[in-house]
Scaffold this motif. Structure first.
Motif, PDB file in Angstrom:
ATOM      1  N   UNK A 100       0.844  -1.201   0.000  1.00 32.78           N
ATOM      2  CA  UNK A 100       0.000   0.000   0.000  1.00 32.78           C
ATOM      3  C   UNK A 100       0.876   1.247   0.000  1.00 32.78           C
ATOM      4  N   UNK A 101       1.947   1.256   0.774  1.00 26.82           N
ATOM      5  CA  UNK A 101       2.846   2.401   0.815  1.00 26.82           C
ATOM      6  C   UNK A 101       3.503   2.630  -0.546  1.00 26.82           C
ATOM      7  N   UNK A 102       4.002   1.559  -1.170  1.00 25.94           N
ATOM      8  CA  UNK A 102       4.622   1.674  -2.492  1.00 25.94           C
ATOM      9  C   UNK A 102       3.612   2.187  -3.514  1.00 25.94           C
ATOM     10  N   UNK A 103       2.401   1.671  -3.491  1.00 23.68           N
ATOM     11  CA  UNK A 103       1.378   2.126  -4.437  1.00 23.68           C
ATOM     12  C   UNK A 103       1.001   3.585  -4.184  1.00 23.68           C
ATOM     13  N   UNK A 104       0.948   4.003  -2.932  1.00 27.75           N
ATOM     14  CA  UNK A 104       0.625   5.394  -2.623  1.00 27.75           C
ATOM     15  C   UNK A 104       1.707   6.321  -3.170  1.00 27.75           C
ATOM     16  N   UNK A 109       3.463  10.139  -7.227  1.00 23.92           N
ATOM     17  CA  UNK A 109       4.434  10.531  -8.246  1.00 23.92           C
ATOM     18  C   UNK A 109       3.802  10.672  -9.621  1.00 23.92           C
ATOM     19  N   UNK A 110       2.957   9.727  -9.971  1.00 24.08           N
ATOM     20  CA  UNK A 110       2.261   9.799 -11.258  1.00 24.08           C
ATOM     21  C   UNK A 110       1.398  11.051 -11.326  1.00 24.08           C
ATOM     22  N   UNK A 111       0.704  11.374 -10.251  1.00 25.07           N
ATOM     23  CA  UNK A 111      -0.134  12.573 -10.204  1.00 25.07           C
ATOM     24  C   UNK A 111       0.709  13.827 -10.391  1.00 25.07           C
ATOM     25  N   UNK A 112       1.851  13.903  -9.709  1.00 22.59           N
ATOM     26  CA  UNK A 112       2.711  15.076  -9.811  1.00 22.59           C
ATOM     27  C   UNK A 112       3.297  15.214 -11.218  1.00 22.59           C
ATOM     28  N   UNK A 113       3.685  14.102 -11.833  1.00 28.56           N
ATOM     29  CA  UNK A 113       4.221  14.147 -13.203  1.00 28.56           C
ATOM     30  C   UNK A 113       3.140  14.611 -14.167  1.00 28.56           C
ATOM     31  N   UNK A 114       1.944  14.061 -14.047  1.00 31.42           N
ATOM     32  CA  UNK A 114       0.852  14.479 -14.927  1.00 31.42           C
ATOM     33  C   UNK A 114       0.480  15.940 -14.695  1.00 31.42           C
ATOM     34  N   UNK A 115       0.517  16.368 -13.445  1.00 34.24           N
ATOM     35  CA  UNK A 115       0.232  17.771 -13.135  1.00 34.24           C
ATOM     36  C   UNK A 115       1.253  18.682 -13.810  1.00 34.24           C
TER      37      UNK A 115
END
Length: 127
Positions: A100-104, A109-115
């Motif tokens: 769960x920690x790794x997925x979070x 990170x994916x959200x920040x890159x897309x942002x």
């Protein structure tokens, strides 16, 4: 007796018993609310009496007997399960928390890159 199939034919008498059991349970609940002015003991007794009558009627129906056989078989199967030891359960829990920690972190990170790509590079809003 354990491996014999349960008779599941619903006769009209069986359906009447089930209907009466439902009515008795509903009557107990309705009685509980209709006796709002009475003491809690009287209200509780009305509720318990309705539920007990309902359970008693179900107990004598074919559906109730089938449910009892199913419940007994479920308990018997539960006793066959090999439950994990405390150490194994703790290890499995740690693995789940780690995942769960790794997925979070991955989703953050994916959200920040897309942002960054969307707002800074494509739209140019954050300049």
């Amino acid at each position: 007796m354990a491996n014999q199939p349960v008779q599941t034919v619903n006769t009209s008498g069986d359906k009447v018993k089930v209907g009466l059991a439902i009515c008795a349970a509903v009557a107990g609940v309705v009685g509980f609310y209709l006796l709002a002015g009475q003491s809690t003991l009287v209200r509780s007794l009305a509720l318990v009496a309705g539920l007990l009558v309902g359970i008693g009627l179900l107990w004598t129906s074919l559906s109730g007997q089938g449910f009892l056989a199913f419940a007994k078989e479920a308990i018997r199967e539960t006793k066959k399960v090999v439950w994990p030891t405390r150490k194994e359960a703790m290890q499995i829990t740690a693995i789940v928390f780690g995942f769960v920690l790794v997925m979070a972190i991955f989703l953050w990170g994916t959200d920040k890159i897309l942002e960054f790509v969307l707002y800074d590079l494509i739209l140019g809003w954050k300049r």
